[in-house]
Design a protein around this motif. Sequence first.
Motif, mmCIF file in Angstrom:
data_model
loop_
_atom_site.group_PDB
_atom_site.id
_atom_site.type_symbol
_atom_site.label_atom_id
_atom_site.label_comp_id
_atom_site.label_asym_id
_atom_site.label_seq_id
_atom_site.Cartn_x
_atom_site.Cartn_y
_atom_site.Cartn_z
ATOM 1 N N GLN A 86 0.784 -1.243 0.098
ATOM 2 C CA GLN A 86 -0.043 0.025 -0.024
ATOM 3 C C GLN A 86 0.790 1.187 0.091
ATOM 4 N N HIS A 87 1.881 1.159 0.817
ATOM 5 C CA HIS A 87 2.908 2.380 0.578
ATOM 6 C C HIS A 87 3.450 2.355 -0.941
ATOM 7 N N GLU A 88 3.702 1.405 -1.611
ATOM 8 C CA GLU A 88 4.234 1.401 -2.800
ATOM 9 C C GLU A 88 2.925 2.105 -3.656
ATOM 10 N N VAL A 89 1.761 1.654 -3.678
ATOM 11 C CA VAL A 89 0.585 2.348 -4.195
ATOM 12 C C VAL A 89 0.689 3.913 -3.944
ATOM 13 N N ILE A 90 1.041 4.350 -2.680
ATOM 14 C CA ILE A 90 0.850 5.835 -2.261
ATOM 15 C C ILE A 90 1.847 6.462 -3.278
ATOM 16 N N SER A 91 3.015 5.799 -3.336
ATOM 17 C CA SER A 91 4.330 6.396 -4.120
ATOM 18 C C SER A 91 3.731 6.548 -5.555
ATOM 19 N N GLU A 92 3.428 5.514 -6.165
ATOM 20 C CA GLU A 92 2.738 5.616 -7.574
ATOM 21 C C GLU A 92 1.881 6.673 -7.897
ATOM 22 N N ASN A 93 0.687 6.687 -6.996
ATOM 23 C CA ASN A 93 -0.274 7.693 -7.173
ATOM 24 C C ASN A 93 0.233 9.049 -7.083
ATOM 25 N N MET A 94 1.102 9.352 -6.255
ATOM 26 C CA MET A 94 1.365 10.659 -5.919
ATOM 27 C C MET A 94 2.359 11.007 -7.141
ATOM 28 N N THR A 95 3.186 10.072 -7.510
ATOM 29 C CA THR A 95 4.233 10.325 -8.681
ATOM 30 C C THR A 95 3.153 10.801 -10.014
ATOM 31 N N SER A 96 2.154 9.956 -10.189
ATOM 32 C CA SER A 96 1.329 10.219 -11.611
ATOM 33 C C SER A 96 0.542 11.339 -11.338
ATOM 34 N N LEU A 97 -0.024 11.576 -10.075
ATOM 35 C CA LEU A 97 -1.268 12.263 -10.009
ATOM 36 C C LEU A 97 -0.698 13.794 -9.545
ATOM 37 N N ILE A 98 0.388 13.802 -8.892
ATOM 38 C CA ILE A 98 0.829 14.985 -8.487
ATOM 39 C C ILE A 98 2.074 15.402 -9.111
ATOM 40 N N THR A 99 3.100 14.604 -8.833
ATOM 41 C CA THR A 99 4.540 15.013 -9.476
ATOM 42 C C THR A 99 4.650 15.442 -10.903
ATOM 43 N N GLY A 100 3.927 14.330 -11.390
ATOM 44 C CA GLY A 100 3.980 14.369 -13.179
ATOM 45 C C GLY A 100 3.043 15.532 -13.618
ATOM 46 N N GLU A 101 1.922 15.534 -12.967
ATOM 47 C CA GLU A 101 0.948 16.692 -13.382
ATOM 48 C C GLU A 101 1.403 17.976 -13.071
ATOM 49 N N LEU A 102 1.820 18.243 -12.097
ATOM 50 C CA LEU A 102 2.457 19.422 -11.647
ATOM 51 C C LEU A 102 3.807 20.061 -12.441
ATOM 52 N N THR A 103 4.605 18.988 -12.797
ATOM 53 C CA THR A 103 5.717 19.395 -13.565
ATOM 54 C C THR A 103 5.471 19.868 -14.976
ATOM 55 N N ARG A 104 4.463 19.104 -15.464
ATOM 56 C CA ARG A 104 3.868 19.442 -16.823
ATOM 57 C C ARG A 104 3.269 21.107 -16.863
ATOM 58 N N TYR A 105 2.599 21.078 -15.708
ATOM 59 C CA TYR A 105 1.964 22.482 -15.432
ATOM 60 C C TYR A 105 2.962 23.616 -15.277
ATOM 61 N N VAL A 106 3.988 23.333 -14.633
ATOM 62 C CA VAL A 106 5.006 24.270 -14.252
ATOM 63 C C VAL A 106 5.604 24.625 -15.738
ATOM 64 N N GLN A 107 5.745 23.863 -16.552
ATOM 65 C CA GLN A 107 6.292 24.205 -17.824
ATOM 66 C C GLN A 107 5.189 24.991 -18.573
ATOM 67 N N GLU A 108 4.119 24.784 -18.507
ATOM 68 C CA GLU A 108 3.154 25.479 -19.193
ATOM 69 C C GLU A 108 3.072 26.840 -18.653
ATOM 70 N N LEU A 109 3.076 26.970 -17.262
ATOM 71 C CA LEU A 109 2.954 28.227 -16.600
ATOM 72 C C LEU A 109 4.116 28.920 -16.894
ATOM 73 N N LYS A 110 5.240 28.709 -17.118
ATOM 74 C CA LYS A 110 6.539 29.431 -17.413
ATOM 75 C C LYS A 110 6.362 30.195 -18.687
ATOM 76 N N GLN A 111 5.878 29.098 -19.707
ATOM 77 C CA GLN A 111 5.531 29.863 -20.933
ATOM 78 C C GLN A 111 4.577 30.955 -21.108
ATOM 79 N N GLU A 112 3.378 30.614 -20.166
ATOM 80 C CA GLU A 112 2.294 31.764 -20.429
ATOM 81 C C GLU A 112 2.829 33.030 -19.557
ATOM 82 N N ARG A 113 3.512 32.808 -18.705
ATOM 83 C CA ARG A 113 3.973 33.890 -17.955
ATOM 84 C C ARG A 113 5.007 34.685 -18.792
#
Length: 587
Positions: A86-113
């Motif tokens: 279950q702790h592995e599931v936590i790590s996988e979900n956080m990586t896909s739902l938070i880290t990955g999404e926010l990393t892409r969003y930061v790149q878009e945000l920098k371009q827009e700014r």
Amino acid sequence: MSWGTELWDQFDNLEKHTQWGIDVLEKYIKFVKERTEIELSYAKQLRNLSKKYQPKKNSKEEEEYRYTSTRAFLATLNEMNDYAGQHEVISENMTSLITGELTRYVQELKQERKSHFHDGRKAQQHIETCWKQLEASKRRFERDCKEADRAQQYFEKMDADINVTKADVEKARQQAQLRHQMAEDSKAEYSSTLQKFNSEQHEHYYTHIPNIFQKIQEMEERRIVRIGESMKTFAEVDRQVIPIIGKCLDEITKAAESVDHKNDSQMVIEAFKSGFEPPGDIEFEDFTQPMKRTVSESSLSNSRGDGKSEPKFGGKSKGKLWPFIKKNKSPKQQKEPLSHRFNEFMTSKPKIHCFRSLKRGGAGPEDFSNLPPEQRRKKLQQKVDELNRDIQKELDQRDALTKMKDVYIKNPQMGDAASVDHRLSELAQNIEKLRLEVQKFEGWLAEVEGRLPARNEQPRRQSGMYEPQNPSAVNSCAQDRESPDGSYTEEQSQETEMKVPATDFDDEFDDEEPLPTIGTCKALYTFEGQNEGTISVAEGEMLYVIEEDKGDGWTRIRRNEDEEGYVPTSYVEVYLDKNAKGAMTYI
């Protein structure tokens, strides 16, 4: 509330603030990433911990997990493995739902700014250009006005001077008019440029900048909303596994509640119960009568010729003291107890030359005769059940092949019926062999349970083979062996008591003076004498024989004046003196 109207003059501060917002978002991404690494590391450590304490397959440790307490511990280990998952599931979900999404969003945000602030700088550059044009027009108008004033003053001066010719005055007048016209043109240009600048400035501060700042505000607000949603997701990822983790903990609790101390105690009884009767009372020995010592040769010959004892079934075996004694003592400390205890031991149970067979047999006899009655019964029952399961498997295969053969007979196009005959024949032979095995083990089982009489005597082996003995005697030899820790662990199949003819054995144990040496012996194997009355020997060691084997499987030897004791006869090669019986070898 709009940044375009409220913060129209804070372009630089907005640029710094939005950059700080992106830095905060990247910091949060780094935090979540480190959290996922911690979860993975924790899960890995939990899995390694669970694996470390798992019982090894086909080992003695695996047998220990039959108790309820150890089964509960095993269940805890398994649940901890799921808990780690279950702790592995936590790590996988956080990586896909938070880290990955926010990393892409930061790149878009920098371009827009970057795009918004580029538009802002472009608008600022445009208004600055208009301001410069206005300033240039203003300076030119000012300069032309000053030039026109000077030209007018010069004309008036020339016109007032009587010495100046009329042509010079006319020239000065034309120059003044020209300067006045240039001033008027500069004035018109300045006025036009001023109107244009005011229009551009109004549009800049009330239209362009507000629109750009409004977009920057919306971008920043989306960033704030996004980081808030990510924090919510951060909590939800943990919350989603809580029910499963709760189930793991519930299973651990359930396993803990299944621990039954009474059941475990009963299992200890079943595992180690020997079936022997406790030792009886020790008889009183009257030392007021003088002890008689016999000559070794006559006593040895008598004991070997007449010492064949007969088994007495159904009687209560006389208790022996060796199972309760751990370590060997020096002869000085045990002179009196050694003679009496060994007397008791030698007269209560027969000794058979079983050490050689046990040493070379490895896994023990097929009928488990080296075990006590209760343990032997359990082993035999397990073997019978195992054979019955094998028979059932063979029967199932035979039935399946029989049905297949019937189908082939009815439908020849599906296959050749004769092709399964060979396999059916093999199965029949296997079933017959297994049934014979079952009968054999059931016979031994019935013997242990008292349903059948003891088996007949088997022929003995000469010159290194087994001596004549019956199964009861063979079984009884194991109970006289010792375990490595000095405690009694070996068992026999039936409780028997052998009647040993009365000899002068007690007299020969008189330790008032040392017994004479009757020969020498060479140790064939290493023997660890851990019980009282025995002596340890090393392979190849030469020792003195002071008492020959009387049919009980033991020979009394001496190393020096202070060390003497008994060793299994099958462990030594004995050479008697000429005045005794001549060389005699036991292998």
